[in-house]
Design an enzyme around this catalytic site. Structure first.
Site, PDB file in Angstrom:
ATOM      1  N   SER A   1      -7.676   1.909  -8.062  1.00  0.00           N
ATOM      2  CA  SER A   1      -8.498   0.389  -7.056  1.00  0.00           C
ATOM      3  C   SER A   1      -9.461   1.347  -6.698  1.00  0.00           C
ATOM      4  CB  SER A   1      -6.844  -0.077  -6.078  1.00  0.00           C
ATOM      5  OG  SER A   1      -7.077  -0.638  -5.092  1.00  0.00           O
TER       6      SER A   1
ATOM      7  N   HIS B   1      -9.198  -1.594 -10.867  1.00  0.00           N
ATOM      8  CA  HIS B   1      -8.747  -2.717  -9.902  1.00  0.00           C
ATOM      9  C   HIS B   1      -9.234  -2.523  -8.552  1.00  0.00           C
ATOM     10  CE1 HIS B   1      -5.141  -4.448  -8.753  1.00  0.00           C
ATOM     11  NE2 HIS B   1      -5.280  -4.068  -7.550  1.00  0.00           N
TER      12      HIS B   1
ATOM     13  N   ASP C   1      -9.724  -4.850  -5.330  1.00  0.00           N
ATOM     14  CA  ASP C   1      -8.701  -5.731  -4.327  1.00  0.00           C
ATOM     15  C   ASP C   1     -10.022  -7.087  -3.743  1.00  0.00           C
ATOM     16  OD1 ASP C   1      -6.488  -5.018  -4.888  1.00  0.00           O
ATOM     17  OD2 ASP C   1      -6.678  -2.884  -4.517  1.00  0.00           O
TER      18      ASP C   1
ATOM     19  N   MET D   1      -9.393  -9.071  -0.784  1.00  0.00           N
ATOM     20  CA  MET D   1      -9.210  -9.869   0.162  1.00  0.00           C
ATOM     21  C   MET D   1      -9.320 -10.581   1.424  1.00  0.00           C
ATOM     22  SD  MET D   1      -7.154  -6.327   1.513  1.00  0.00           S
ATOM     23  CE  MET D   1      -6.348  -4.976   0.207  1.00  0.00           C
TER      24      MET D   1
ATOM     25  N   HIS E   1      -7.966  -8.751  -8.710  1.00  0.00           N
ATOM     26  CA  HIS E   1      -6.825  -8.863  -7.613  1.00  0.00           C
ATOM     27  C   HIS E   1      -7.158  -9.607  -7.113  1.00  0.00           C
ATOM     28  CE1 HIS E   1      -2.808  -6.861  -5.654  1.00  0.00           C
ATOM     29  NE2 HIS E   1      -2.787  -8.731  -5.471  1.00  0.00           N
TER      30      HIS E   1
ATOM     31  N   MET F   1      -5.718 -11.386  -3.076  1.00  0.00           N
ATOM     32  CA  MET F   1      -5.417 -11.314  -1.883  1.00  0.00           C
ATOM     33  C   MET F   1      -5.680 -12.235  -1.260  1.00  0.00           C
ATOM     34  SD  MET F   1      -3.978  -7.794  -2.025  1.00  0.00           S
ATOM     35  CE  MET F   1      -5.562  -7.150  -3.116  1.00  0.00           C
TER      36      MET F   1
ATOM     37  N   MET G   1       4.447  -6.728  -7.103  1.00  0.00           N
ATOM     38  CA  MET G   1       3.833  -5.281  -5.954  1.00  0.00           C
ATOM     39  C   MET G   1       4.710  -4.127  -5.443  1.00  0.00           C
ATOM     40  SD  MET G   1       0.981  -6.002  -5.165  1.00  0.00           S
ATOM     41  CE  MET G   1       0.463  -5.076  -4.093  1.00  0.00           C
TER      42      MET G   1
ATOM     43  N   ASP H   1       1.613  -1.979  -8.444  1.00  0.00           N
ATOM     44  CA  ASP H   1       0.280  -2.079  -7.434  1.00  0.00           C
ATOM     45  C   ASP H   1       1.115  -1.237  -5.836  1.00  0.00           C
ATOM     46  OD1 ASP H   1      -1.384  -1.731  -5.865  1.00  0.00           O
ATOM     47  OD2 ASP H   1      -2.531  -4.553  -6.383  1.00  0.00           O
TER      48      ASP H   1
HETATM   49  C1  DX5 Z   1      -2.441  -3.115  -1.377  1.00  0.00           C
HETATM   50  C2  DX5 Z   1      -3.419  -3.184  -3.281  1.00  0.00           C
HETATM   51  C3  DX5 Z   1      -3.307  -2.598  -3.807  1.00  0.00           C
HETATM   52  C4  DX5 Z   1      -3.970  -0.986  -2.840  1.00  0.00           C
HETATM   53  C5  DX5 Z   1      -3.047   0.267  -3.609  1.00  0.00           C
HETATM   54  O1  DX5 Z   1      -2.524  -4.370  -1.725  1.00  0.00           O
HETATM   55  O2  DX5 Z   1      -3.615  -4.536  -3.623  1.00  0.00           O
HETATM   56  O3  DX5 Z   1      -4.928  -1.841  -5.003  1.00  0.00           O
HETATM   57  O4  DX5 Z   1      -4.811  -0.807  -3.414  1.00  0.00           O
HETATM   58  O5  DX5 Z   1      -3.314   1.802  -3.127  1.00  0.00           O
HETATM   59  P1  DX5 Z   1      -2.341   2.631  -2.959  1.00  0.00           P
HETATM   60  O6  DX5 Z   1      -2.790   3.614  -5.006  1.00  0.00           O
HETATM   61  O7  DX5 Z   1      -3.260   3.844  -2.457  1.00  0.00           O
HETATM   62  O8  DX5 Z   1      -1.397   1.941  -2.612  1.00  0.00           O
HETATM   63 ZN    ZN Z   2      -4.317  -4.732  -5.755  1.00  0.00          ZN
END
Ligand code: DX5
Ligand code: ZN
Length: 220
Positions: free
Chosen positions: A8, A31, A33, A35, A64, A66, A135, A173
């Protein structure tokens, strides 16, 4: 398909994304993210940045989402060329239709579950999905502590996939590191997101290879 690692970029240097991705040639996916500050209390990036990054990444993008209203926004990420598009079960009103739309655009369709969301109500959907994301932290931030309470759900998801005879990938994740990856692999996960573990390492690519080796050994 075997074990895959999808770092990520959330905790990478976001001002130099192309350079950061070039540091992880051993990664199977990148990956990303997304948000929206509504589904989770954090705001990251969206389609224009992903379109720009995909021109510089040698790996396919594993996005991903969110975000609220996944039904409305997710298909555009598939259309933009993401190799895998993950929406949250909690944010989709018509997950079957949405998964079919994502697949129709040529991407893999995936559905994510927050820690408190069970897998059992979605058993019948498994043939519609290319991947399920369990998750292992509450979504929203990188660098959180791995939640062991999610391990039984990984096991249940793997059992349900076997029961239905589907080839669905099982992704984890959140808090995945050299300390926690074996537990996830033993429980049946085969695709591993790791953010801070990879990008806080002195040699991110060596960390990707180290994580993969541990997961491979544990899944045997
Ligand atoms: C959190 C994200 C993850 C995050 C993981 O909501 O979906 O992908 O980047 O980071 P680590 O590996 O540091 O938990
Ligand atoms: Zn993620």
């Amino acid at each position: 398909m075997g074990i895959q690692i999808t770092p990520s970029i959330l905790n990478a240097d976001l001002s130099r994304l192309a350079d950061e991705v070039a540091r992880i040639p051993s990664a199977d996916w990148v990956h990303v993210d997304v948000m929206d500050n509504h589904f989770v209390p954090n705001l990251t990036l969206g389609l224009p940045v992903i379109e720009a990054l995909s021109k510089h990444a040698s790996q396919p993008i594993d996005v991903h989402l969110m975000i609220e209203d996944a039904d409305r926004w997710a298909p555009a990420y598939a259309e933009a060329g993401c190799g895998s598009v993950t929406f949250h079960a909690e944010a989709a009103t018509a997950p079957v239709r949405l998964a079919r739309e994502i697949r129709a655009q040529g991407a893999r369709a995936a559905m994510a579950l927050k820690p408190a969301t069970p897998i059992e109500p979605y058993e019948a959907l498994l043939p519609e999905l290319d991947m399920v994301l369990i998750m292992t932290v509450e979504p929203g931030f990188g660098g959180q502590k791995f939640l062991d309470l999610c391990l039984p759900k990984i096991r249940t998801a793997r059992e349900l996939m076997r029961k239905h005879g589907v080839e669905t990938w099982l992704q984890v994740d959140g808090g995945v590191s050299l300390e926690t990856i074996e537990r996830c692999a033993e429980a049946g996960a085969d695709v591993f997101v790791a953010g801070s573990a990879v990008f806080s390492a002195d040699d991110p690519d060596a960390m990707v290879r180290g994580l993969k080796a541990k997961a491979e050994a544990a899944s045997r």
